[in-house]
Design an enzyme around this catalytic site. Structure first.
Site, PDB file in Angstrom:
ATOM      1  CG  LEU A  79      -2.031   1.058   1.273  1.00  0.00           C
ATOM      2  CD1 LEU A  79      -2.930   0.980   0.048  1.00  0.00           C
ATOM      3  CD2 LEU A  79      -2.853   0.903   2.556  1.00  0.00           C
ATOM      4  CB  SER A  80       4.156   1.992   1.458  1.00  0.00           C
ATOM      5  OG  SER A  80       5.178   2.945   1.317  1.00  0.00           O
TER       6      SER A  80
END
Length: 218
Positions: free
Chosen positions: A11-12
């Protein structure tokens, strides 16, 4: 094929940018999924690699480096077969640097904007919204005369800025209307046509968001 270890998660945005650039230049990535909200970045063994306790961090044969912008420049300098993603020409490279430094601020604006709805289920403040809009408007101006974010060809700055901007829609699509920024839309469409990595990592992020919304794992 060379291999580096990347500490980060799907997700980063900064972690995805590092992985995308590595893949673009033919480097295999061994992803060690790491979640800041679980305190994993503050464990003693992680702090030895990265005193700033953030993601991503890379381990390249015992050489540790953090901050996605430093990481992507390192990867291209060491492993790319040519300098197209990170030009050696000092004038072109300085523009890439300018955009990378801009992305540091842009990602901060994006992150501050999405944290409230993503973690606390509340609307971001008007101040945070205005700050993000200012960043998007600046990006729009960068793209007025450039095909890509730092000129007329794809560079590492595109990967970093793209990952930051597409994170805007993570809490709820349309909270900020990205379609009103015509240059940004044109640029994102061009990136998708230029490299399949953008669609591939969009799907990776979408799947990671589903997991996060189920168990809060980030």
């Amino acid at each position: 094929m060379p291999t580096i270890t990347v500490y980060g998660n799907d997700l980063s945005p900064p972690a995805r940018a590092a992985r995308m650039v590595a893949e673009a230049v033919g480097v295999d990535v061994d992803l060690k999924r790491t979640y800041p909200l679980r305190g994993e970045c503050k464990k003693p063994e992680y702090l030895k690699m990265n005193p700033m306790h953030q993601i991503p961090t890379i381990d390249d044969g015992g050489y540790f480096l953090s901050d996605s912008h430093a990481i992507v420049t390192y990867i291209v300098d060491k492993y790319a077969k040519n300098d197209s993603l990170y030009p050696k020409d000092i004038l072109k490279r300085s523009i890439v640097h300018e955009r990378l430094f801009f992305d540091v601020a842009l990602y901060t604006k994006v992150l501050n904007f999405v944290i409230a709805p993503l973690l606390f289920k509340k609307e971001p403040s008007d101040e945070l919204r205005d700050s993000l809009i200012d960043g998007l408007e600046t990006t729009e101006r960068f793209l007025t005369t450039n095909k890509f974010i730092a000129g007329d060809s794809l560079t590492i700055a595109d990967y970093c800025c793209y990952c930051s901007i597409t994170f805007v829609d993570v809490p709820q699509k349309g909270r900020i209307d990205l379609t009103k920024y015509k240059n940004i839309q044109r640029w994102m469409d061009l990136l998708h046509k230029t490299s399949p990595l953008f669609k591939k990592y969009d799907e990776i992020a979408e799947n990671a968001l589903k997991v996060f919304l189920q168990d809060g794992k980030y």
